[in-house]
Design an enzyme around this catalytic site. Structure first.
Site, PDB file in Angstrom:
ATOM      1  N   ARG A  90      -8.785 -18.158  26.136  1.00  0.00           N
ATOM      2  CA  ARG A  90      -8.089 -19.250  26.819  1.00  0.00           C
ATOM      3  C   ARG A  90      -7.707 -18.964  28.272  1.00  0.00           C
ATOM      4  O   ARG A  90      -7.043 -19.787  28.895  1.00  0.00           O
ATOM      5  CB  ARG A  90      -6.839 -19.699  26.055  1.00  0.00           C
ATOM      6  CG  ARG A  90      -7.133 -20.224  24.680  1.00  0.00           C
ATOM      7  CD  ARG A  90      -5.975 -20.941  24.056  1.00  0.00           C
ATOM      8  NE  ARG A  90      -4.745 -20.180  24.087  1.00  0.00           N
ATOM      9  CZ  ARG A  90      -3.555 -20.698  23.838  1.00  0.00           C
ATOM     10  NH1 ARG A  90      -3.433 -21.962  23.532  1.00  0.00           N
ATOM     11  NH2 ARG A  90      -2.481 -19.951  23.873  1.00  0.00           N
ATOM     12  N   ASP A  91      -8.111 -17.827  28.807  1.00  0.00           N
ATOM     13  CA  ASP A  91      -7.826 -17.542  30.220  1.00  0.00           C
ATOM     14  C   ASP A  91      -8.970 -16.731  30.823  1.00  0.00           C
ATOM     15  O   ASP A  91      -8.742 -15.775  31.561  1.00  0.00           O
ATOM     16  CB  ASP A  91      -6.497 -16.810  30.364  1.00  0.00           C
ATOM     17  CG  ASP A  91      -5.984 -16.797  31.808  1.00  0.00           C
ATOM     18  OD1 ASP A  91      -6.495 -17.586  32.639  1.00  0.00           O
ATOM     19  OD2 ASP A  91      -5.079 -15.997  32.104  1.00  0.00           O
ATOM     20  N   VAL A  92     -10.203 -17.113  30.495  1.00  0.00           N
ATOM     21  CA  VAL A  92     -11.374 -16.423  31.041  1.00  0.00           C
ATOM     22  C   VAL A  92     -11.507 -16.824  32.501  1.00  0.00           C
ATOM     23  O   VAL A  92     -11.626 -18.004  32.830  1.00  0.00           O
ATOM     24  CB  VAL A  92     -12.646 -16.786  30.251  1.00  0.00           C
ATOM     25  CG1 VAL A  92     -13.867 -16.165  30.895  1.00  0.00           C
ATOM     26  CG2 VAL A  92     -12.515 -16.353  28.800  1.00  0.00           C
TER      27      VAL A  92
END
Length: 180
Positions: A90-92
């Site tokens: 969720r934070d690539v």
């Protein structure tokens, strides 16, 4: 959330994911000890190389391929009984891809990762992650799966190939409007 991250991080064991060495508690404080990485984030490497000359596309893509191997491991992770955990980072973004001076590529910061069995919930209206790399369903606070991470990788690949930022000079409000 910290305990969820620690439990998940301790399960991730792959050459392209930062290793968790120890999870514990000292008094009333919990701690998470991770491997030391000597290098820089992909974001910093891109920023520095753009000042002098662009990062060679082949190198940039190699880094993204190695990062994808680490993400794939996380996406395929199963519980001890074989039940898929459905992990989504969720934070690539280039900020969470680390390249060591020896050339190892590591996905870092699973702090907001979501596993199907996680006990912490994201509050409605709270966006977690970097908007400029966020998938539309995530920006809408919808249900996300591994495809959200792959969307983020797609943005990173587009930026690698074009040498430009995906959203150029758009404000976060404008980006959110375009995504939703």
């Amino acid at each position: 959330m910290f305990l969820d991250e620690a439990r998940l991080a301790a399960r991730l064991n792959h050459p392209n994911v930062v290793q968790t060495n120890e999870v514990g508690q000292e008094g009333r404080r919990h701690y998470l000890s991770m491997e030391y990485l000597d290098g820089q984030s992909l974001h910093r490497l891109i920023h520095r190389s753009n000042k002098q000359r662009p990062m060679p596309l082949a190198l940039h893509l190699r880094i993204l391929i190695d990062m994808l191997a680490g993400l794939h491991h996380a996406h395929e992770l199963s519980d001890f009984d074989g039940t898929p955990l459905c992990v989504v980072h969720r934070d690539v973004s280039p900020h969470n891809v680390f390249v060591t001076y020896e050339g190892q590529v590591k996905v870092v910061d699973f702090g907001i990762a979501k596993a199907a069995t996680g006990s912490s919930e994201t509050k409605t209206g709270v966006l977690k992650g970097k908007l400029t790399y966020m998938a539309p369903e995530q920006a809408r606070s919808g249900r996300v799966d591994r495809r959200a991470d792959l969307f983020s990788v797609g943005v990173m690949m587009w930026e690698a190939v074009t040498g430009k930022r995906m959203w150029q000079d758009a404000s976060e409000v404008q980006i959110l409007h375009m995504l939703t």
